[in-house]
Design a protein around this motif. Structure first.
Motif, short mmCIF file in Angstrom:
data_model
loop_
_atom_site.label_atom_id
_atom_site.label_comp_id
_atom_site.label_asym_id
_atom_site.label_seq_id
_atom_site.Cartn_x
_atom_site.Cartn_y
_atom_site.Cartn_z
N ILE A 1 0.89 -1.17 -0.22
CA ILE A 1 0.28 0.06 0.26
C ILE A 1 0.82 1.68 0.28
N ARG A 2 2.05 1.47 0.66
CA ARG A 2 3.08 2.43 0.56
C ARG A 2 3.57 2.66 -0.52
N ALA A 3 4.05 1.45 -1.56
CA ALA A 3 4.06 1.69 -2.62
C ALA A 3 3.29 2.30 -3.52
N GLY A 4 2.08 2.71 -3.05
CA GLY A 4 0.67 2.71 -3.89
C GLY A 4 0.66 1.63 -4.28
N GLY A 5 0.60 0.33 -4.25
CA GLY A 5 -0.61 -0.60 -4.52
C GLY A 5 0.21 -1.74 -6.29
N PHE A 6 -0.51 -2.00 -6.82
CA PHE A 6 -0.40 -2.83 -7.65
C PHE A 6 -0.52 -2.04 -8.99
N THR A 7 0.60 -1.57 -9.68
CA THR A 7 -0.02 -1.62 -11.60
C THR A 7 0.21 -2.89 -12.19
N THR A 8 0.81 -3.27 -12.92
CA THR A 8 0.84 -4.10 -13.08
C THR A 8 1.10 -6.47 -12.19
N GLY A 9 1.91 -5.57 -11.66
CA GLY A 9 1.62 -6.85 -10.71
C GLY A 9 0.28 -7.18 -10.10
N GLY A 10 0.65 -8.24 -9.28
CA GLY A 10 -0.11 -8.85 -8.50
C GLY A 10 0.44 -10.36 -6.86
N THR A 11 -1.09 -10.41 -6.93
CA THR A 11 -0.42 -11.47 -5.66
C THR A 11 -0.33 -12.38 -6.82
N ASN A 12 0.71 -13.39 -7.24
CA ASN A 12 0.32 -14.88 -7.29
C ASN A 12 0.92 -16.18 -6.17
N PHE A 13 -0.20 -16.88 -6.06
CA PHE A 13 0.10 -17.74 -5.08
C PHE A 13 1.52 -19.17 -6.06
N ASP A 14 2.82 -18.78 -5.78
CA ASP A 14 3.98 -19.06 -5.73
C ASP A 14 4.20 -20.39 -4.26
N ALA A 15 3.47 -21.30 -4.70
CA ALA A 15 2.57 -22.44 -3.05
C ALA A 15 2.13 -23.46 -3.84
N LYS A 16 2.08 -24.73 -2.79
CA LYS A 16 2.13 -26.32 -3.60
C LYS A 16 1.66 -26.56 -2.07
N LEU A 17 0.84 -27.72 -2.09
CA LEU A 17 0.28 -28.89 -1.28
C LEU A 17 1.77 -28.91 -1.15
N ARG A 18 1.33 -29.55 0.43
CA ARG A 18 2.27 -30.79 0.89
C ARG A 18 1.76 -32.33 0.36
N ARG A 19 3.06 -33.15 0.54
CA ARG A 19 3.21 -34.17 -0.63
C ARG A 19 1.62 -35.13 -0.20
N GLN A 20 1.15 -35.04 1.14
CA GLN A 20 0.06 -36.25 1.84
C GLN A 20 -1.36 -35.58 1.22
N SER A 21 -1.25 -34.50 0.69
CA SER A 21 -2.68 -33.79 0.53
C SER A 21 -2.78 -34.04 -0.99
N LEU A 22 -3.53 -35.25 -1.51
CA LEU A 22 -3.65 -36.00 -2.63
C LEU A 22 -5.15 -35.43 -3.16
N ASP A 23 -6.05 -35.15 -2.50
CA ASP A 23 -7.46 -35.32 -2.96
C ASP A 23 -7.72 -33.32 -3.88
N PRO A 24 -9.10 -33.41 -5.22
CA PRO A 24 -8.78 -32.06 -5.65
C PRO A 24 -9.21 -30.85 -4.86
N GLU A 25 -10.16 -31.67 -3.92
CA GLU A 25 -10.25 -30.62 -2.83
C GLU A 25 -9.12 -30.17 -2.49
N ASP A 26 -7.99 -30.94 -1.79
CA ASP A 26 -6.63 -29.80 -1.34
C ASP A 26 -6.88 -28.93 -1.90
N LEU A 27 -6.25 -29.14 -3.44
CA LEU A 27 -6.03 -28.00 -4.24
C LEU A 27 -6.53 -26.81 -4.17
N ILE A 28 -7.87 -27.07 -3.82
CA ILE A 28 -9.35 -25.62 -3.98
C ILE A 28 -8.78 -24.95 -3.12
N LEU A 29 -8.87 -26.61 -1.82
CA LEU A 29 -9.22 -25.34 -0.53
C LEU A 29 -7.94 -24.44 -0.26
N ALA A 30 -6.82 -25.16 0.12
CA ALA A 30 -5.73 -24.75 0.27
C ALA A 30 -5.21 -22.76 -0.30
#
Length: 434
Positions: free
Chosen positions: A324-353
């Motif tokens: 916010i102090r930087a003026g917010g995003f212009t072309t950028g954004g919040t990309n979820f460079d994140a992955k499930l844990r190895r034991q989270s196997l179900d399709p629902e896990d991907l959505i809920l994460a």
């Protein structure tokens, strides 16, 4: 078509009291915060590589996920795209991001890989005509294949440099064709494992020239988006050349690119560099480099980049306050460079994460915005430096010399006394909002 996410409804905002797993409690895309829709502030993106290409391995074990689209054929690549856009719809995600290797099978030659890539890009383009999700940024995978074991732009083999340049050209073309708003470079192998076989000066010159060519090509093709570098200090290399924001800025200044390139900052990478996420964001803003963020977290008991989904509102609020102090995003954004844990196997896990992470970010952003609009923290900051607004002190900083300043101290018999930084008071203020 695909039924991988069968029976999972599209997520909607139901408020904090909702009892449904498949609902947003804090992320209301249409909620107005600081006069702007929350969706337009946060600009969420889904990472293609972790969500659809990662098989669930870690340094000590292999694949745990069994996905119907895994396999090196174009049919499987298109099925993967079908699944991806179905998930984008369920999340109502405004953006996604990808590497070339995430979306197409590797060919027997560069030309075959390029044909596969271009076919999938056309498939994406057709998808995007009937879905709302846009491309936040594209990038090239210049680190997974064994040819990149000694780097891409910094490789001692000129043929690898050439292959890398051709790959980036193809990915920049694809990003422009799909209306991407940024192009990212991450130098996962741009670094060294031992100085015994490394020429630092030569590799720096190669990296600088490579980036100059990227910028030149951006202007040649009329790409209106931002070019972003993503800093990371190590892993997989012992030492990577894009160590942190400060290092990237020095590199850009060295090659005259500081007005052409910005940074995409990842929470996990900031921690590995020995910084906080908010430090890197604040520094990027102060240097005019702030572009976009990769949102995730590390496990603080592990010494490596675990890429977990964010779950701490206070941590994320500190980060979004700096956005916010930087003026917010212009072309950028919040990309979820994140992955499930190895034991989270179900399709629902991907959505809920993703749903949980979007809620955490929304709650954090709203807390940060409330504090920023209150103004107390900014007033306290301004008060601390108020002495520098005095005309005599402005002149001292702009045109003073050691002689003139020494004469002033002697003439006025200065005896400065320390003043409290009021850290605990400000921490208490912060916690009233978070």
């Amino acid at each position: 078509m695909t039924d991988f996410f069968k029976d999972i409804p599209q997520l909607r905002y139901e408020g904090p009291d909702s009892s449904s797993d498949f609902a947003f409690r804090h992320y209301n895309p249409d909620e107005l915060v600081m006069g702007k829709r929350l969706e337009d502030h946060l600009r969420f993106g889904v990472a293609y590589w972790h969500s659809f290409a990662w098989p669930g391995g870690d340094p000590f074990g292999g694949q745990t996920f069994d996905r119907p689209w895994f396999g090196d054929t174009m049919a499987r690549a298109k099925l993967k795209a079908d699944v991806a856009f179905k998930m984008f719809d369920i999340l109502n995600a405004p953006f996604f991001c990808f590497h070339d290797a995430d979306v197409r099978p590797e060919g027997e030659s560069f030309a075959e890989s390029l044909r596969n890539f271009e076919e999938i890009v056309d498939y994406f383009a057709a998808k995007m005509e009937t879905h709302r999700t846009r491309l936040l940024w594209g990038t090239a995978n210049l680190f997974s294949h064994r040819r990149f074991m000694a780097g891409a732009a910094t490789n001692p083999d000129p043929d690898v440099f050439a292959w890398s340049a051709a790959t980036v050209k193809a990915c920049m073309d694809a990003t422009k064709k799909l209306g991407g708003q940024n192009y990212v470079l991450w130098g996962g192998r741009e670094g060294y494992e031992t100085l015994l076989n490394t020429d630092l000066s030569r590799e720096a010159e190669q990296a600088g020239r490579f980036l100059q060519m990227v910028v030149d090509y951006k202007h040649k093709i009329g790409f209106d988006g931002a070019i972003l570098i993503e800093p990371k200090p190590q892993e997989p290399s012992k030492h990577q050349y894009d160590y942190d924001v400060a290092t990237v800025y020095g590199f850009l200044k060295r090659f005259g690119l500081e007005t052409e390139v910005k940074v995409n900052i990842e929470q996990g990478h900031a921690i590995l560099a020995g910084h906080s996420f908010e430090h890197e964001l604040a520094l990027a803003s102060s240097l005019g480099l702030f572009g976009s963020i990769d949102m995730n977290r590390n496990d603080y008991q592990s010494g490596w980049d675990t890429d977990q989904f964010p779950d701490s509102v206070p941590e994320m609020a500190r980060a979004y306050y700096e956005v916010i102090r930087a003026g917010g995003f212009t072309t950028g954004g919040t990309n979820f460079d994140a992955k499930l844990r190895r034991q989270s196997l179900d399709p629902e896990d991907l959505i809920l994460a993703h749903a949980g992470a979007m809620d955490v970010c929304a709650r954090a952003f709203k807390a940060a915005a409330a504090l920023f609009e209150d103004g107390s923290l900014e007033r306290a900051r301004a008060e601390r430096y108020a002495g520098w607004d005095d005309p005599a002190n402005i002149a001292m900083l702009s045109s003073g010399t050691l002689d003139s300043i020494s004469a002033r101290v002697l003439a006025t018999d200065l005896d400065p006394q320390p003043r409290s930084g009021r850290q605990e008071r400000l921490e208490n203020l912060w916690n009233r909002f978070v």
